[in-house]
Design an enzyme around this catalytic site. Structure first.
Site, PDB file in Angstrom:
ATOM      1  N   SER A 146       0.646  -1.243  -0.814  1.00 22.63           N
ATOM      2  CA  SER A 146      -0.278  -0.124   0.348  1.00 22.63           C
ATOM      3  C   SER A 146       1.162   1.418  -0.058  1.00 22.63           C
ATOM      4  CB  SER A 146      -0.783   0.180   1.777  1.00 22.63           C
ATOM      5  OG  SER A 146      -1.826   1.456   1.231  1.00 22.63           O
ATOM      6  N   TYR A 159      -2.149  -0.710  10.182  1.00 22.86           N
ATOM      7  CA  TYR A 159      -2.032  -1.272   9.082  1.00 22.86           C
ATOM      8  C   TYR A 159      -1.042  -0.256   8.178  1.00 22.86           C
ATOM      9  CZ  TYR A 159      -3.958  -0.986   3.548  1.00 22.86           C
ATOM     10  OH  TYR A 159      -3.981  -1.113   2.673  1.00 22.86           O
TER      11      TYR A 159
END
Length: 255
Positions: A146, A159
């Site tokens: 990401s 995350y």
């Protein structure tokens, strides 16, 4: 002499985890369109994705797979090997929702589950599929990371840390397995228009309004845009690329 179709995956077997999601499903369909046989894996067997591939004339199998379970991942790898004789591409795209909060607010169980799926899942699937790749003379492993593996975000420490770990996992694996003809890269999407956006923001309109201004291109991405990047990494078009991260983030990390 005409150039070969470097983006073709004809004769290849691709394994895609998280294939029931928006990005994973788009990757599975794009790989099938490029000629690959696709094993579609998710916690619940993504039968709809596999069926759509078969209806379009491709070959696909759907498997229910818990990527955090070593026995399960090894069993699925054995089934894929028995069905198709090997594997050439692995996309580690299994993901799960992460709660918003600081490290003071996120519980240990949520933290551990996030890393179990995102990082340990990539490790276990790689352990299961790499022997098939090595036996076949090489292949391509892609970890879906990401843009938040590169930059921080408020309320997303787990995350950000997990996706950053995938960047480093790709680099270390690339070093370890280059001698066997294995290329390992990561792919870092920006905000992408999937169902996960609705879970976090309530509806897609709110998701677009919140996320679009963070990207230089003024919008969030589409799953197929990530799938095309994954095809590049899976195919011979990226044959001299390993240990790298491909950012497809609409300019999110540029400023």
């Amino acid at each position: 002499m005409p150039l070969p179709d470097a983006f073709a995956l004809r004769g290849k077997v691709a394994v895609v985890t998280g294939a029931g999601g928006g990005i994973g499903g788009a990757i599975a369909r794009t790989f099938a369109d490029a000629g690959a046989k696709v094993a579609c894996l998710d916690l619940r067997a993504p039968e709809a994705v596999a069926a759509a591939i078969r209806e379009a004339g491709g070959e696909a199998l759907a498997f229910a797979c818990d990527v955090t379970d070593e026995v399960h991942t090894l069993a699925i790898a054995a089934e894929i090997g028995a069905a198709w004789g090997g594997a050439h591409v692995l996309v580690n795209g299994a993901s799960n929702d992460d709660p918003t909060g600081t490290v003071l607010e996120i519980g240990l169980a949520d933290w551990n589950r996030l890393f179990a799926v995102q990082v340990t899942g990539a490790y276990l699937m790689s352990r299961a599929i790499l022997p098939l790749m090595i036996a076949g003379g090489g292949g391509s492993v892609i970890h879906i990371a990401s843009q938040l593996g590169h930059v921080g975000a408020a309320g997303r420490p787990g995350y950000c840390a997990a996706k950053g770990a995938l960047l480093q996992l790709a680099r270390a694996m690339a070093i370890d397995h280059a001698v066997a003809g294995i290329r390992v890269n990561s792919l870092s999407p920006g905000a992408i228009e999937t169902g996960r956006m609705i879970l976090r923001h309530g509806d897609m309109e709110s998701a677009r309004a919140y996320n679009a201004p963070k990207h230089l291109l003024g919008r969030i991405g589409q799953p197929v845009e990530i799938a095309r990047a994954a095809l590049f990494l899976a195919s011979d078009a990226s044959s001299f690329m390993t240990g790298a991260d491909l950012l497809v983030d609409g300019g999110y990390t540029t400023p």
